[in-house]
Each structure stands twice: as structure tokens, then as C-alpha cells.
Design a protein around this motif. Structure first.
Motif, PDB file in Angstrom:
ATOM      1  N   SER A   1       0.062  66.801 -26.887  1.00  0.00           N
ATOM      2  CA  SER A   1       0.048  66.731 -28.516  1.00  0.00           C
ATOM      3  C   SER A   1      -1.273  67.352 -28.630  1.00  0.00           C
ATOM      4  O   SER A   1      -1.413  67.859 -30.010  1.00  0.00           O
TER       5      SER A   1
ATOM      6  N   THR B   1      -5.126  58.567 -27.742  1.00  0.00           N
ATOM      7  CA  THR B   1      -4.157  59.800 -27.449  1.00  0.00           C
ATOM      8  C   THR B   1      -3.236  59.381 -26.267  1.00  0.00           C
ATOM      9  O   THR B   1      -3.203  58.280 -25.620  1.00  0.00           O
ATOM     10  N   GLU B   2      -2.257  60.250 -26.090  1.00  0.00           N
ATOM     11  CA  GLU B   2      -1.536  60.366 -24.697  1.00  0.00           C
ATOM     12  C   GLU B   2      -2.245  60.274 -23.674  1.00  0.00           C
ATOM     13  O   GLU B   2      -1.876  59.582 -22.658  1.00  0.00           O
TER      14      GLU B   2
ATOM     15  N   SER C   1       6.169  68.395 -30.659  1.00  0.00           N
ATOM     16  CA  SER C   1       6.135  69.823 -29.676  1.00  0.00           C
ATOM     17  C   SER C   1       6.087  69.278 -28.187  1.00  0.00           C
ATOM     18  O   SER C   1       6.599  70.159 -27.424  1.00  0.00           O
ATOM     19  N   GLY C   2       5.392  68.207 -27.790  1.00  0.00           N
ATOM     20  CA  GLY C   2       5.257  67.820 -26.531  1.00  0.00           C
ATOM     21  C   GLY C   2       6.457  67.598 -26.005  1.00  0.00           C
ATOM     22  O   GLY C   2       6.812  68.054 -24.803  1.00  0.00           O
TER      23      GLY C   2
ATOM     24  N   LYS D   1       4.935  67.288 -34.836  1.00  0.00           N
ATOM     25  CA  LYS D   1       4.135  66.012 -34.181  1.00  0.00           C
ATOM     26  C   LYS D   1       5.242  65.902 -32.794  1.00  0.00           C
ATOM     27  O   LYS D   1       5.035  65.129 -31.707  1.00  0.00           O
TER      28      LYS D   1
ATOM     29  N   ASP E   1      -0.963  65.140 -21.808  1.00  0.00           N
ATOM     30  CA  ASP E   1      -1.249  64.961 -23.407  1.00  0.00           C
ATOM     31  C   ASP E   1      -0.809  66.346 -23.879  1.00  0.00           C
ATOM     32  O   ASP E   1      -1.688  67.064 -24.258  1.00  0.00           O
TER      33      ASP E   1
END
Length: 545
Positions: A397, A507-508, A473-474, A471, A395
């Protein structure tokens, strides 16, 4: 010396203390008078020479001789009205441009003068003494004391629950007090009980509970502060991982969704450790292992505890307490820990995600750049270190994940990511694409793509603040060191996009854990079926996972 001469001398000594506004000269700016003391003195001298001034002084002397009350304000007002038309020739109106017309109702200055003149009968300014206001007490070292009404309301509840005030309540009977009086999650009951039962007599009396909860002003605190005060040790201003163990232990013993673990104490301990590690990963932003009251209030732990207390299916409590999430983390760790010594080395971590990570990023992890390992074995990470790694990897994010990977990429630790640092990690990605016969993407094109995704304040470097404001960035980190996720991002898997749109609240990590749990449970079912035992097959159908 005559009285009139003495008054004239005294008056001349007070010229420097004269307020120019008292002259009431409508055609002369008060600012000009205040900045020219000599002009004020000349004007006052000329005022003394006016006939009206002489009449005023004479009338005041006559009144003083006759013993009547002297009304200087009234006499001054009358004299001023008469003398206002006898101004010196130096105040000719043609010597200065006319002032703009003012509205008597719209000018604060004119309204203030009118109201003060009409109320006091004099243009003299009176300074009123400041009113003394009593500021109510707003800080209480031991908490705000409860009101009498609130205190009586709680005392009636307490008297109803403590039927026998002398004997008190046992620990298994105290849960009702925790729920109905304290309004806390039921699995905090044992921690609260031991906090009051300091002598370990095995029971809590009515008076002891009132002394701690009512007289200690606990009932006026918010729920986060109440739990913080209950869990922390005496003299401490923070919570450690050990302080959460009684809470998770009681959750395991009482929650219906975790009943199947009661016969496996080893997995109970692993579940409790995982829950606590997740709590500190998310909430302890300083990373020092000391959870403050501020961090507790800013996190979602309190709402997650309340949710876990109300929900019978523990897997629906996605924040911290889900058993499925623990199962995924522990199984991943067990797969990589081939010798089962409960440690993972570099060669084992390289295998994570089907060799998704590059050697350079794994070396940075084992250099302990993002976080110092808790294990005492040199060159190996423990289970807690792996939990932090896995949550960050799956995750990207979340803020803890962005901070984790930012420290990995920031080679010189100066707080910014430069193009040279990005290129250092992308070089291995480029080499892997060439080895897999994939069309390579030059770093210059990748750098432009990263700048477009992040939109940093400065194009020559990227800060952690820039990453947290985007949003995407990951995906930047996936581009640099995770080839599988980089390819998935480039192809834009429609299945994953549809999943994200179906439930944007997940969430991821939630989506990953759900997919992995299904995969792992199916593999276990196939493995049980391949054993050829009907008993094993039937047992696997009844398994909680």
C-alpha cells in the motif's frame, strides 16, 4: 498674428491629444468618440464656434492682460455648465435607444467620477507618482539572523550550562546542551559535538558553541534543517547512508531499549544497517542514495527520532527504529541465506513466503528492473537489496512499494501497464491454481476485476498514478504473482479484517512484522525447550524477544 488666432491654431494642433471624456457628452458613448478621431475633431471645431467658448477665451485674455491669476479650470466648468444645454442637433436622444438606469451609489464609474470631480474641481485626470515601497529582505544565504531578544535568551541558557567557559564541555557532558539549548534528540549529540570540535581537541568551549549555533543562525532554522546541516559533510547538499551512522551508533549506545545489544557488536551493526536502509527506502524517493533536505522534511524521520528519544520501549517506535522489525527482517534473510555468505540467489528467493512468488516475478527482480542491486556478486542480492524487497512485498500500500512492483510489471518500460503485460504474469498464477486443483479464474474475469478496483483514466492501460489513487492497488499485484495473498484476498479472512479495524493507524508492514515476531519468538522458545536444558529455558524467558 493675433493672440486669439494663435491660441486657436495651438488648440487645433492638440485635437489628436484630446481625451473624448473631457467633452462630457452624456448622450454619446465615450467608446464611439475614441474610435472616431474625425468625429472628435468635428465636435471640437463646433465647440470652438459656440458663443460660450468665445466668452471663455475673451475672459482668459482679459485676465492675462490684467495680470491676474488665470483659473482655467473654474472658467471651463462655468462655461461647460452654460453650454451643456446647447449641444448640436446630431446628438438627438431619439437616434439611439435609451441606456439602462444606473444607481448613483452602485456604479463604480459614477462614484469614481463624482469623487474625482468634487476633490479636484476638474474632470482632468491627474496621474499620481507611484509610491516607493521597501520590500523587506526575505532570503538569507546563511539563514535568518536571530532577533536580539532571542539571542539574549539563548545566551543566558548557554552561560548557565557552560560553567567554565575556558575548559568547555566533554562529549559525555554535551548532551545537556543538545537537549536543553538546541532542542534536538539526545542521540544527535555526538554528531553535533564533532561538527563544532573540528580540531578534535575533545571539548567544546562556550565561544565555539556560540559561534556555530548562535552566530551561524542555526537557532532560527527548523529542526529538520538543523539536523540536515549537522549530519551533512562540508560542501555536500545531500545526506548519504554513511552520514546517519553516528546517530544510530549513539542510539545503540544510550537507548535503554537497546541495552541488551551492547555485548553483541555484530548485531549492533546489522541493526544500524537495517534502520538506515529503511530510512532511505521510505524517504529517498529518487533512489539515488542522496537524501535531500526536501525529502528529509517530507518524511517522518524527525518525528520518529523525537519519539525514540522519549520512548523507553524501542519496539513502540514503529517507524524505522523498532528492534522487532529488524529481528523479523534479519531472521527472514538468514533463513533464505542457507550458506550464510550474506547473499541470496534466485533459487533461495523463490522459497520466500513458502513459495508464494512466481518464477517470472523473481526473474524480474533479479533482472534489477525495480532497483539496481548494491551487491557486487553477479546474480545475487545483498542484505540491503533484500530489505527493499521485503518491505515492498509485505506492504504493497506504500508508494515505494507501488513504484517497486510497477517497474517489475512494466516489461517495456513505457510507463503504463497493458493487458498483455498483466496476462504475462497472471498465466503462471493460473497454471499454479490448476496444479493445486483450485478453481481457475480466467484472465478476462481477472482483468475486469482489476479495472473495477483501480478505475484507471483509460481502460486500455494502467498508470502509476492510477495505482496510487486506489486503496486496492496492492491486491492487484498479489493477483498477478503472489498466490497465497491472492487466495487470502478472495476468501476475505475475517481475522485479518478485524485486525485492520482495531487499529487503522498500523500499516500492513506493522501487522505483518508483529505476527512474524510472535511466530519466530515462539519457535525459538520451542527450540530451546527441546534442548532439555533448564538453564536455556530460563534464559529464553528473559530474552528481549
Amino acid at each position: 498674428m493675433s493672440l486669439s488666432l494663435k491660441m486657436e491654431i495651438d488648440t487645433m494642433e492638440d485635437v489628436t491629444c484630446l481625451d473624448p471624456e473631457l467633452l462630457q457628452l452624456p448622450e454619446v458613448s465615450p467608446f464611439a468618440l475614441k474610435t472616431s478621431p474625425q468625429l472628435v475633431e468635428d465636435l471640437f471645431s463646433q465647440w470652438l464656434s459656440l458663443p460660450e467658448t468665445g466668452h471663455l477665451v475673451k475672459s482668459l485674455i482679459d485676465d492675462a492682460k490684467a495680470g491676474t491669476a488665470v483659473n482655467a479650470c473654474a472658467n471651463f466648468s462655468n462655461a461647460n455648465v452654460v453650454g451643456s444645454n446647447s449641444l448640436p442637433s446630431m446628438f438627438c436622444s431619439v437616434s439611439a435607444p435609451p441606456l439602462s438606469p444606473r444607481s448613483s451609489s452602485g456604479s463604480p464609474r459614477s462614484s469614481k467620477q463624482k469623487s474625482s470631480s468634487s476633490a479636484l474641481g476638474s474632470p482632468l485626470k491627474l496621474v499620481s507618482e507611484p509610491m516607493q515601497e521597501v520590500i523587506p529582505q526575505f532570503y538569507f544565504q546563511n539563514g535568518r539572523p536571530p532577533t536580539m531578544e532571542l539571542k539574549e535568551h539563548y545566551l543566558s541558557k548557554i552561560n548557565h550550562l557552560f560553567d567554565n567557559p575556558l575548559n568547555g564541555l566533554k562529549i559525555n557532558e554535551f548532551k545537556t546542551v543538545t537537549k536543553e539549548v538546541c532542542k534536538l534528540p539526545s542521540f544527535v549529540s555526538s554528531a553535533l559535538f564533532r561538527k563544532i570540535d573540528v580540531d578534535c581537541v575533545g571539548s567544546v568551549t562556550r565561544d565555539a558553541f556560540i559561534k556555530y549555533w548562535v552566530d551561524g543562525n542555526m537557532l532560527t532554522m527548523d529542526i529538520a534543517t538543523q539536523i540536515f546541516e549537522i549530519l551533512k559533510r562540508p560542501g555536500c547538499r545531500h545526506l548519504t547512508q554513511v552520514d546517519f551512522k553516528p546517530v544510530v551508533r549513539e542510539l545503540l549506545a544510550t537507548h535503554p531499549g537497546l541495552k541488551f545489544l551492547r555485548n553483541t557488536p555484530e548485531f549492533q551493526d546489522r541493526y544500524a544497517e537495517t534502520v538506515i536502509y529503511r530510512i532511505f527506502y521510505t524517504m529517498n524517493r529518487s533512489g539515488n542514495g542522496r537524501l535531500t533536505l526536501r525529502e528529509l522534511k517530507r518524511g517522518e524521520l524527525i518525528s520518529a527520532m523525537e519519539h525514540a528519544d522519549e520512548e523507553e520501549d524501542i519496539n513502540k517506535v514503529l517507524r524505522y527504529f523498532s528492534y522487532e522489525h529488524f529481528y523479523v527482517i534479519y531472521c527472514k534473510f538468514w533463513e533464505l541465506d542457507t550458506d550464510h555468505d550474506f547473499f541470496i540467489d534466485r533459487e533461495s528467493l523463490i522459497k520466500y513466503g513458502n513459495h508464494a512468488l512466481t518464477y517470472r516475478i523473481v526473474d524480474r527482480i533479479f533482472s534489477q528492473a525495480p532497483q539496481k542491486f548494491t551487491s557486487d556478486v553477479e546474480g545475487k542480492m545483498g542484505y540491503e537489496d533484500f530489505v527493499y524487497f521485503m518491505l515492498s512485498e509485505e506492504d504493497k500500500s506504500s508508494d515505494p512499494s507501488l513504484e517497486y512492483w510497477f517497474k517489475c510489471i512494466d516489461l517495456d518500460g513505457n510507463g503504463v501497464l497493458t493487458p498483455n503485460e498483466l496476462q504475462f504474469f497472471y498465466e503462471e498464477q493460473l497454471h499454479r491454481m490448476e496444479c493445486l486443483a483450485l478453481e481457475p479464474v480466467l484472465f478476462e474475469d481477472i482483468l475486469c476485476q482489476i479495472i473495477d478496483m483501480i478505475a484507471p483514466e483509460r481502460e486500455d492501460c494502467i498508470t502509476l498514478r492510477d495505482l496510487k489513487g486506489s486503496k486496492l492497488s496492492g491486491n492487484v499485484f498479489n493477483i498477478l504473482f503472489n498466490l497465497h495473498k491472492f487466495m487470502a484476498f478472495e476468501t476475505r479472512d475475517p481475522f485479518l479484517i478485524r485486525q485492520e479495524r482495531e487499529d487503522p493507524t498500523l500499516t500492513e508492514w506493522d501487522r505483518f512484522a508483529h505476527r512474524e515476531y510472535i511466530r519466530l519468538s515462539m519457535e525459538e522458545d520451542v527450540e530451546d525447550a527441546s534442548n532439555g536444558s533448564g538453564d536455556v529455558w530460563e534464559e529464553s524467558l528473559e530474552a528481549p524477544f
